[in-house]
Design a protein around this motif. Structure first.
Motif, PDB file in Angstrom:
ATOM      1  N   PRO A  79      -3.494  13.914  -5.527  1.00  0.00           N
ATOM      2  CA  PRO A  79      -2.726  13.261  -6.599  1.00  0.00           C
ATOM      3  C   PRO A  79      -1.210  13.252  -6.355  1.00  0.00           C
ATOM      4  CG  PRO A  79      -4.421  14.653  -7.552  1.00  0.00           C
ATOM      5  CD  PRO A  79      -4.437  14.900  -6.068  1.00  0.00           C
ATOM      6  N   ILE A  80      -0.680  14.313  -5.778  1.00  0.00           N
ATOM      7  CA  ILE A  80       0.767  14.369  -5.545  1.00  0.00           C
ATOM      8  C   ILE A  80       1.193  13.300  -4.533  1.00  0.00           C
ATOM      9  CG2 ILE A  80       0.678  16.149  -3.751  1.00  0.00           C
ATOM     10  CD1 ILE A  80       3.341  15.917  -6.495  1.00  0.00           C
ATOM     11  N   LEU A  81       0.339  13.038  -3.530  1.00  0.00           N
ATOM     12  CA  LEU A  81       0.662  11.995  -2.556  1.00  0.00           C
ATOM     13  C   LEU A  81       0.485  10.603  -3.161  1.00  0.00           C
ATOM     14  CD1 LEU A  81      -0.724  13.385   0.825  1.00  0.00           C
ATOM     15  CD2 LEU A  81       1.611  13.407  -0.068  1.00  0.00           C
ATOM     16  N   ARG A  82      -0.463  10.452  -4.061  1.00  0.00           N
ATOM     17  CA  ARG A  82      -0.623   9.179  -4.775  1.00  0.00           C
ATOM     18  C   ARG A  82       0.632   8.888  -5.598  1.00  0.00           C
ATOM     19  NH1 ARG A  82      -5.492   6.904  -5.642  1.00  0.00           N
ATOM     20  NH2 ARG A  82      -7.253   7.894  -4.659  1.00  0.00           N
ATOM     21  N   LEU A  83       1.111   9.914  -6.305  1.00  0.00           N
ATOM     22  CA  LEU A  83       2.320   9.763  -7.103  1.00  0.00           C
ATOM     23  C   LEU A  83       3.517   9.465  -6.203  1.00  0.00           C
ATOM     24  CD1 LEU A  83       3.775   9.931  -9.834  1.00  0.00           C
ATOM     25  CD2 LEU A  83       4.034  12.405  -9.426  1.00  0.00           C
ATOM     26  N   ALA A  84       3.625  10.176  -5.092  1.00  0.00           N
ATOM     27  CA  ALA A  84       4.735   9.942  -4.156  1.00  0.00           C
ATOM     28  C   ALA A  84       4.697   8.509  -3.621  1.00  0.00           C
ATOM     29  CB  ALA A  84       4.672  10.946  -3.007  1.00  0.00           C
ATOM     30  N   ALA A  85       3.509   8.005  -3.325  1.00  0.00           N
ATOM     31  CA  ALA A  85       3.380   6.632  -2.828  1.00  0.00           C
ATOM     32  C   ALA A  85       3.854   5.636  -3.881  1.00  0.00           C
ATOM     33  CB  ALA A  85       1.937   6.345  -2.426  1.00  0.00           C
ATOM     34  N   ALA A 156       7.418   7.512   8.107  1.00  0.00           N
ATOM     35  CA  ALA A 156       6.734   8.788   8.337  1.00  0.00           C
ATOM     36  C   ALA A 156       5.393   8.816   7.593  1.00  0.00           C
ATOM     37  CB  ALA A 156       7.617   9.947   7.884  1.00  0.00           C
ATOM     38  N   ALA A 157       5.367   8.286   6.374  1.00  0.00           N
ATOM     39  CA  ALA A 157       4.115   8.247   5.611  1.00  0.00           C
ATOM     40  C   ALA A 157       3.093   7.338   6.300  1.00  0.00           C
ATOM     41  CB  ALA A 157       4.380   7.773   4.187  1.00  0.00           C
ATOM     42  N   ALA A 158       3.556   6.193   6.806  1.00  0.00           N
ATOM     43  CA  ALA A 158       2.642   5.284   7.518  1.00  0.00           C
ATOM     44  C   ALA A 158       2.053   5.975   8.745  1.00  0.00           C
ATOM     45  CB  ALA A 158       3.376   4.008   7.919  1.00  0.00           C
ATOM     46  N   LEU A 159       2.897   6.684   9.482  1.00  0.00           N
ATOM     47  CA  LEU A 159       2.415   7.414  10.659  1.00  0.00           C
ATOM     48  C   LEU A 159       1.469   8.543  10.255  1.00  0.00           C
ATOM     49  CD1 LEU A 159       5.674   7.520  12.802  1.00  0.00           C
ATOM     50  CD2 LEU A 159       3.623   6.116  13.182  1.00  0.00           C
ATOM     51  N   MET A 160       1.753   9.213   9.146  1.00  0.00           N
ATOM     52  CA  MET A 160       0.866  10.266   8.659  1.00  0.00           C
ATOM     53  C   MET A 160      -0.519   9.681   8.350  1.00  0.00           C
ATOM     54  SD  MET A 160       1.122  12.571   5.192  1.00  0.00           S
ATOM     55  CE  MET A 160       0.695  11.174   4.141  1.00  0.00           C
ATOM     56  N   HIS A 161      -0.532   8.528   7.662  1.00  0.00           N
ATOM     57  CA  HIS A 161      -1.811   7.897   7.334  1.00  0.00           C
ATOM     58  C   HIS A 161      -2.536   7.439   8.597  1.00  0.00           C
ATOM     59  CE1 HIS A 161      -1.828   7.867   2.980  1.00  0.00           C
ATOM     60  NE2 HIS A 161      -0.538   7.576   3.007  1.00  0.00           N
ATOM     61  N   GLY A 162      -1.797   6.865   9.535  1.00  0.00           N
ATOM     62  CA  GLY A 162      -2.423   6.311  10.732  1.00  0.00           C
ATOM     63  C   GLY A 162      -2.839   7.350  11.758  1.00  0.00           C
ATOM     64  N   ASP A 167      -6.845   7.391   7.593  1.00  0.00           N
ATOM     65  CA  ASP A 167      -7.512   6.688   6.497  1.00  0.00           C
ATOM     66  C   ASP A 167      -7.202   5.188   6.601  1.00  0.00           C
ATOM     67  OD1 ASP A 167      -4.884   6.458   5.525  1.00  0.00           O
ATOM     68  OD2 ASP A 167      -5.124   8.094   4.091  1.00  0.00           O
ATOM     69  N   ASP A 168      -7.525   4.439   5.565  1.00  0.00           N
ATOM     70  CA  ASP A 168      -7.380   2.982   5.625  1.00  0.00           C
ATOM     71  C   ASP A 168      -6.019   2.466   5.174  1.00  0.00           C
ATOM     72  OD1 ASP A 168      -9.936   2.833   6.543  1.00  0.00           O
ATOM     73  OD2 ASP A 168     -10.818   2.082   4.676  1.00  0.00           O
ATOM     74  N   VAL A 169      -5.097   3.352   4.867  1.00  0.00           N
ATOM     75  CA  VAL A 169      -3.810   2.906   4.335  1.00  0.00           C
ATOM     76  C   VAL A 169      -3.043   2.073   5.360  1.00  0.00           C
ATOM     77  CG1 VAL A 169      -1.570   3.655   3.437  1.00  0.00           C
ATOM     78  CG2 VAL A 169      -3.674   4.773   2.654  1.00  0.00           C
ATOM     79  N   LEU A 170      -2.847   2.577   6.552  1.00  0.00           N
ATOM     80  CA  LEU A 170      -2.115   1.811   7.571  1.00  0.00           C
ATOM     81  C   LEU A 170      -2.879   0.554   7.997  1.00  0.00           C
ATOM     82  CD1 LEU A 170       0.413   1.559   9.301  1.00  0.00           C
ATOM     83  CD2 LEU A 170      -0.694   3.007  11.008  1.00  0.00           C
ATOM     84  N   PRO A 171      -4.180   0.635   8.285  1.00  0.00           N
ATOM     85  CA  PRO A 171      -4.905  -0.592   8.649  1.00  0.00           C
ATOM     86  C   PRO A 171      -4.897  -1.662   7.552  1.00  0.00           C
ATOM     87  CG  PRO A 171      -6.186   1.334   9.263  1.00  0.00           C
ATOM     88  CD  PRO A 171      -5.020   1.826   8.462  1.00  0.00           C
ATOM     89  N   SER A 172      -4.774  -1.257   6.289  1.00  0.00           N
ATOM     90  CA  SER A 172      -4.754  -2.258   5.213  1.00  0.00           C
ATOM     91  C   SER A 172      -3.516  -3.137   5.300  1.00  0.00           C
ATOM     92  CB  SER A 172      -4.825  -1.582   3.843  1.00  0.00           C
ATOM     93  OG  SER A 172      -3.617  -0.928   3.521  1.00  0.00           O
ATOM     94  N   MET A 173      -2.437  -2.633   5.916  1.00  0.00           N
ATOM     95  CA  MET A 173      -1.209  -3.422   6.044  1.00  0.00           C
ATOM     96  C   MET A 173      -1.053  -4.025   7.438  1.00  0.00           C
ATOM     97  SD  MET A 173       1.336  -4.828   4.666  1.00  0.00           S
ATOM     98  CE  MET A 173       1.435  -4.196   3.018  1.00  0.00           C
ATOM     99  N   THR A 174      -1.764  -3.473   8.425  1.00  0.00           N
ATOM    100  CA  THR A 174      -1.654  -4.031   9.776  1.00  0.00           C
ATOM    101  C   THR A 174      -2.748  -5.047  10.074  1.00  0.00           C
ATOM    102  OG1 THR A 174      -3.017  -2.280  10.741  1.00  0.00           O
ATOM    103  CG2 THR A 174      -0.617  -1.910  10.685  1.00  0.00           C
TER     104      THR A 174
END
Length: 187
Positions: A79-85, A156-162, A167-174
């Motif tokens: 949840p804290i990362l969801r809020l940060a996003a 940094a967050a994109a790299l963390m996700h990728g 998870d699917d966060v970076l692929p959803s935008m690439t």
């Protein structure tokens, strides 16, 4: 594996176009403050219309984001990362809109024209006021530094996700393929 839910092609093109424009703008701004004539004026002539273009595209992106559903964040994200996003996206949009408006206001207060191209000058949005110009110039600089920091955190967050969370966060935008299983994305 399951198919990745991507952002729309339009959203992805806007995202990457603006990423390049914002990075270019930040570096142009940094170079501008350390450059002397005549290169300074060439950079300013590029900086002004690029800033207004970023403003317009940010408004288009914001409207698109309100109208078109974005892919959900993975349920495995704390949840804290969801809020940060969510908060970081609010800050990014505020800066993508606010920074060019402050720049336009600064130039207006300094009685400098905002020339988009030869023959097309934007109207001033504030009255000529040297003290206001000075205050807005400082604000413009601070907002640019904050934007630079937020962009670094976003990267940094994109790299963390990728690379780490995979998870699917970076692929959803690439537009790439994801790594989650069907169980990971269940509600």
């Amino acid at each position: 594996m399951h198919p990745v839910e991507h952002f729309s092609l339009f959203a992805r093109v806007l995202h990457w176009l603006m990423a390049v424009m914002i990075l270019a703008m930040l570096f142009i701004g940094i170079i501008m403050v350390t450059t002397v004539e005549p290169a300074y004026h060439r950079l300013v002539d590029l900086h002004r219309p690029l800033g207004i273009s970023i403003l317009l595209l940010a408004v288009v992106r914001l409207v698109n984001r309100w109208l078109i559903r974005v892919p959900p964040l993975p349920n495995t994200l704390p949840p804290i990362l969801r809020l940060a996003a969510r908060l970081s996206h609010i800050v990014l949009y505020a800066l993508m809109i606010g920074l060019p408006l402050v720049g336009w206001g600064m130039l207006s207060a300094g009685a400098y024209p905002v020339v988009m191209w030869p023959g097309f000058v934007l109207p001033p949005i504030l009255p000529h006021d040297p003290a206001l110009f000075a205050a807005l110039r400082r604000l413009h600089t601070w907002l640019a530094l904050i934007l630079f920091g937020v962009v670094l955190v976003h990267l940094a967050a994109a790299l963390m996700h990728g690379l780490l969370l995979r998870d699917d966060v970076l692929p959803s935008m690439t537009g790439g393929r994801g790594n989650r299983t069907a169980d990971d994305s269940a509600s």
